[in-house]
Design a protein around this motif. Structure first.
Motif, PDB file in Angstrom:
ATOM      1  N   GLY A  18     -20.928 -46.742  -5.884  1.00 29.21           N
ATOM      2  CA  GLY A  18     -20.785 -46.964  -7.502  1.00 29.21           C
ATOM      3  C   GLY A  18     -21.418 -48.405  -8.247  1.00 29.21           C
ATOM      4  N   LYS A  19     -22.339 -48.440  -8.676  1.00 25.03           N
ATOM      5  CA  LYS A  19     -23.320 -48.817  -9.440  1.00 25.03           C
ATOM      6  C   LYS A  19     -24.598 -49.524  -9.276  1.00 25.03           C
ATOM      7  N   ASP A  20     -25.431 -49.915  -9.883  1.00 23.66           N
ATOM      8  CA  ASP A  20     -26.700 -49.382  -9.299  1.00 23.66           C
ATOM      9  C   ASP A  20     -27.417 -51.081  -9.012  1.00 23.66           C
ATOM     10  N   THR A  21     -26.536 -52.225  -8.318  1.00 25.33           N
ATOM     11  CA  THR A  21     -27.039 -53.426  -7.738  1.00 25.33           C
ATOM     12  C   THR A  21     -26.314 -53.502  -6.992  1.00 25.33           C
ATOM     13  N   PRO A  22     -26.313 -54.781  -6.213  1.00 25.13           N
ATOM     14  CA  PRO A  22     -25.646 -54.971  -4.600  1.00 25.13           C
ATOM     15  C   PRO A  22     -24.768 -55.811  -4.672  1.00 25.13           C
ATOM     16  N   GLY A  23     -23.322 -56.069  -4.703  1.00 27.24           N
ATOM     17  CA  GLY A  23     -22.421 -56.063  -4.309  1.00 27.24           C
ATOM     18  C   GLY A  23     -22.458 -57.013  -3.139  1.00 27.24           C
ATOM     19  N   ALA A  24     -20.939 -57.012  -3.046  1.00 22.35           N
ATOM     20  CA  ALA A  24     -20.434 -58.279  -1.817  1.00 22.35           C
ATOM     21  C   ALA A  24     -21.182 -57.386  -0.888  1.00 22.35           C
ATOM     22  N   VAL A  25     -21.213 -57.566   0.832  1.00 23.24           N
ATOM     23  CA  VAL A  25     -20.902 -57.609   1.689  1.00 23.24           C
ATOM     24  C   VAL A  25     -20.741 -57.465   2.682  1.00 23.24           C
ATOM     25  N   GLY A  81     -22.772 -68.691   1.417  1.00 23.44           N
ATOM     26  CA  GLY A  81     -21.361 -68.250   1.108  1.00 23.44           C
ATOM     27  C   GLY A  81     -20.623 -67.429   0.178  1.00 23.44           C
ATOM     28  N   GLY A  82     -19.470 -66.612   0.669  1.00 19.61           N
ATOM     29  CA  GLY A  82     -19.697 -66.153  -0.671  1.00 19.61           C
ATOM     30  C   GLY A  82     -19.883 -64.422  -0.633  1.00 19.61           C
ATOM     31  N   SER A  83     -20.871 -63.979   0.171  1.00 21.59           N
ATOM     32  CA  SER A  83     -21.631 -62.969   0.375  1.00 21.59           C
ATOM     33  C   SER A  83     -22.510 -62.639  -1.415  1.00 21.59           C
ATOM     34  N   THR A  84     -22.622 -64.084  -1.513  1.00 17.56           N
ATOM     35  CA  THR A  84     -23.571 -63.558  -2.962  1.00 17.56           C
ATOM     36  C   THR A  84     -25.215 -63.614  -2.484  1.00 17.56           C
ATOM     37  N   SER A  85     -25.359 -64.389  -1.651  1.00 14.50           N
ATOM     38  CA  SER A  85     -27.370 -63.856  -1.106  1.00 14.50           C
ATOM     39  C   SER A  85     -28.001 -62.807  -1.629  1.00 14.50           C
ATOM     40  N   ILE A  86     -27.543 -61.994  -1.652  1.00 13.90           N
ATOM     41  CA  ILE A  86     -28.109 -60.350  -1.562  1.00 13.90           C
ATOM     42  C   ILE A  86     -27.711 -59.983  -3.152  1.00 13.90           C
ATOM     43  N   SER A  87     -26.464 -60.260  -3.280  1.00 13.82           N
ATOM     44  CA  SER A  87     -26.103 -60.008  -4.819  1.00 13.82           C
ATOM     45  C   SER A  87     -26.699 -61.118  -6.073  1.00 13.82           C
ATOM     46  N   GLY A  88     -27.114 -62.284  -5.424  1.00 15.87           N
ATOM     47  CA  GLY A  88     -27.188 -63.069  -6.458  1.00 15.87           C
ATOM     48  C   GLY A  88     -28.445 -63.530  -5.973  1.00 15.87           C
ATOM     49  N   LEU A  89     -29.430 -62.845  -5.581  1.00 17.99           N
ATOM     50  CA  LEU A  89     -31.136 -63.478  -5.396  1.00 17.99           C
ATOM     51  C   LEU A  89     -31.612 -61.450  -6.181  1.00 17.99           C
ATOM     52  N   TRP A  90     -30.924 -61.033  -5.714  1.00 21.14           N
ATOM     53  CA  TRP A  90     -31.383 -59.412  -6.649  1.00 21.14           C
ATOM     54  C   TRP A  90     -31.972 -58.868  -8.002  1.00 21.14           C
TER      55      TRP A  90
END
Length: 724
Positions: free
Chosen positions: A682-689, A123-132
């Motif tokens: 706008g940044k080089d890492t994934p964020g919330a989607v 949850g919280g739109s964190t799956s991809i960004s948190g595991l990046w």
């Protein structure tokens, strides 16, 4: 060789991860509590923009990955797949660092018995960004581990070997990953090697097809409702229809001898029936006479009165410059949003099998760790004796962050000594949801001599979102003074305004409210961006120019400006009514991801018709652009449904409607013909989607209606007044 080659649990060393995220906020808050509001506001602002890191096991690649004998990589995902495309994105990240093809990566939900358990949630739109970062590091570590084993078997130096599609080659010799792993019992876990440069990515950044597509198209049994076990029985739980009901007593005599009934279980907190079939369980449930104590005469009017700014406890979550003086002349608008249901297509369900010293639970859940702990506690088992086997989720949106039905099924299974399956009826889903709380907003503004805002104040009230949930301890809310879920989208993002203030009011409702996709973002952005639009009209300014003028110069501000410009340019935004259509503009920032939208709207038979929505969003690096576009499209449709149709009522102490149809939702005929998505990086890492695109849609539609009709709609769902 066995079907799956696993590494030994013995490793040469262990890296320790320093926990971050919300846990850190709690620690800081304890020390800062004596400083009260100024520090609280800083912490709340930090929490509001936090991109939560992944804080669980990231030091054992063999907990995450298995190498199969056909040279495939099985990735045990601690994050759930509930339609958002997580499995595809993490497969892309792993495939690039492992140097395997996408077809060689198979992603499955990690059963808790694997040891790969996410202690927070999906949850919280964190799956991809948190595991990046951690997932790519784990994949790179595994690649090095396999190559090192190949050096021994091939008698070739490490630096002389190359890897392509899971095949290690050098000096005219080749070895597959599976062959390199065969027979290895003790793995040496290396330090994290250098990760690949972006120029070397084969899959990251590419529109790769969904890895779960075939299973869903062909109807494979992958969801919680599909789960079964050998010799399984069925169950039903007696649930009250009235809000605030507490169990008094139950007369089960009429049900005990009904056809198919195996056992009736009466606990302090629930009454359940176990039978040979679902229909027999349901019939027996209806025959049980339960006495409840419930609230009297509760209705929507009472809830609305309760949910009004000034009630409950308040916290100033944002402040800059001076507040309003009583003698100031300012514009004021009030906004309201209703109770919202999750209304996900798959009702909650579970299959539980409890033996003397262990339990297995098959369930569609967003909270594997919490589900396991709750079942273990109720059964008196050690946590590691409970194996949670997650399934695909037929929609989550926060609804599956609450899983007490797993405990109930486990108790019933223990009582009959066989596996038991239980899932909610649609009525139970609607009446016993964890609802999106209703809100009320009072927003005040004053323009300066140039027609821009000099002062802006937002006061809003909400019920629990993150507070009083299994994920967020009440202690954290008490220290911060505000619900970190309810305030999402409530912060004023136009920080170049000289004077602004945001005040949050918390009210405890008599029914359960909690996480709903985007949390407070939808309602808060609807109110704030509608007001901003109204002030632009008062100042005789273009809505886009008005916003851009009042945004600051921090990095997130620049990204917000860029998405605003991109949306306006892509939609060819203008403020003229052309052929009965008008455009509305809105923008928001959620979880550090800015998003802007333009809605093109007309009025047909006094109903709002959305023809096109243009979305510009900056999620940072796009691991899978198609996946992100699909999330944007899904958010637009879900948000449009929420702001035009959806609402729950309270009648005679009951939440209603209890079925699709009376609970109105957007249909295919209501969907816009076009949803145009522009992605910025706008940044080089994934964020919330998964949640940010829900923010602007309500205000964008309302702002278009304002230009079409002159009516400023201030309540959700949006309904026109007298015919125009």
């Amino acid at each position: 060789m066995s079907d799956k080659v696993k590494g030994s649990k013995k490793v040469s060393r262990r890296r320790f991860l320093v926990k971050g995220g919300l846990g850190t906020i709690g620690v800081v808050a304890v020390g800062a509590y004596i400083f009260r509001n100024p520090i609280r506001r800083e912490l709340l602002g930090f929490a509001n923009s936090l991109e939560a890191p992944y804080t669980d096991n990231t030091d054992k690649p063999m907990v995450w990955f298995e190498v199969t004998n056909n040279n495939e990589i099985l990735l045990h995902s601690p994050k759930m797949e509930m339609g958002q495309g997580t499995f595809t994105g993490i497969a892309q990240m792993a495939a690039d660092e492992l140097s395997v093809s996408m077809s060689q990566i198979k992603v499955v939900h990690a059963a808790s018995s694997t040891g790969n358990v996410d202690s927070f949630a999906t949850g919280g739109s964190t799956s991809i960004s948190g595991l990046w970062k951690p997932l790519r590091e784990l994949a790179a570590m595994l690649r090095v581990m396999l190559i090192k084993e190949a050096t021994r078997k091939m008698n070739v130096g490490f630096d002389e070997l190359n890897v392509e599609d899971g095949v290690i080659s050098g000096n005219g010799k080749t070895l597959t990953y599976a062959q390199a792993a065969e027979g290895v019992e003790n793995w040496e876990v290396p330090d994290v090697p250098s990760l690949k440069n972006a120029k070397d990515y084969k899959y990251i950044g590419k529109p790769i097809a969904r890895v779960d597509l075939d299973a869903k198209v062909y109807g494979d049994p992958i969801f919680g409702m599909d789960a079964d076990m050998p010799d399984m029985l069925y169950s039903a739980v007696v649930r009250p229809s009235k809000i605030g009901s507490t169990f008094v007593s139950a007369d089960t005599s009429a049900a005990e001898n009904m056809p198919g009934v195996v056992k009736i279980i009466v606990e302090d907190d629930f009454v359940g029936v176990v039978a040979n079939s679902m229909i027999e369980a349901e019939h027996a449930k209806d025959a049980i006479n339960v006495t409840w104590e419930s609230y009297k005469n509760l209705d929507t009017t009472a809830i609305t009165k309760m949910m009004t700014v000034g009630n409950g406890n308040s916290t100033t979550i944002q402040k800059n410059g001076n507040a309003f003086d009583e003698d100031d002349i300012f514009e004021t608008l009030e906004f309201r949003s209703p109770i919202g249901a999750h209304a996900q297509i798959e009702p909650n369900g579970v299959v539980a099998s409890v033996e003397s010293d262990s339990a297995t639970i098959k369930i569609s859940t967003q909270v594997v760790s919490i589900t396991r702990k709750e079942v273990a506690k109720r059964l008196g088992l050690d946590t590691d004796k409970v194996n949670i086997v997650p399934t695909y989720l037929g929609g989550g949106f926060g609804r599956r962050l609450h899983t007490p039905h797993a405990v109930q099924a486990a108790i019933m299974s223990k009582a009959v000594g066989k596996p038991v399956k239980y899932f909610f009826s649609r009525k139970e889903e609607f009446q016993h949801d964890m609802f999106r709380p209703p809100t009320h907003h009072i927003i005040k503004g004053k323009l300066n001599s140039e027609g821009y805002l000099d002062t802006l104040e937002h006061e809003f009230v909400s019920g629990d979102v993150a507070t009083d949930s299994a994920l967020i301890p009440n202690a954290l809310t008490n220290f911060l003074g505000a619900d970190v879920g309810a305030i999402r989208g409530g912060f004023i993002q136009y920080t170049a305004i000289p004077n602004f203030k945001t005040v949050y009011w918390h009210v405890v409702l008599p029914f359960a409210t909690s996480w709903w996709r985007s949390l407070g973002l939808l309602a808060n952005t609807f109110a704030m961006e509608s007001f901003i639009d109204e002030m632009a009209l008062k100042g005789n300014k273009n809505a886009v120019d008005f916003r851009l003028h009042q945004i600051g110069e921090e990095p997130i501000d620049i990204r917000l400006k860029n998405v605003i410009k991109a949306a306006a340019e892509k939609a060819n935004y203008n403020e003229e009514v052309v052929n009965g259509r008008a455009m509305g503009f809105a923008a928001s920032i959620d979880a550090n991801t800015p998003c802007a939208q333009v809605a093109e709207v007309s009025i047909v038979d006094n109903e709002i018709k959305v023809h096109k929505v243009t979305v510009a969003m900056d999620p940072g690096l796009a691991v899978n652009p198609d996946q992100i576009r699909a999330q944007c499209e899904g958010c637009v449709i879900m948000g449009m449904s929420a702001v035009l149709y959806e609402q729950m009522f309270v009648e005679d102490g009951e939440l209603t409607p209890t079925i699709y149809g009376p609970y109105q939702m957007a249909l295919m005929k209501n969907a816009p013909k076009e949803i145009d998505v522009v992605l910025l990086q706008g940044k080089d890492t994934p964020g919330a989607v998964g949640e940010p695109p829900l923010g602007p849609v309500g205000a964008a539609i309302a702002n278009a209606v304002r230009r079409l009709t002159g009516q400023r709609l201030t309540e959700l769902p949006l309904k026109l007044g007298k015919p125009i």
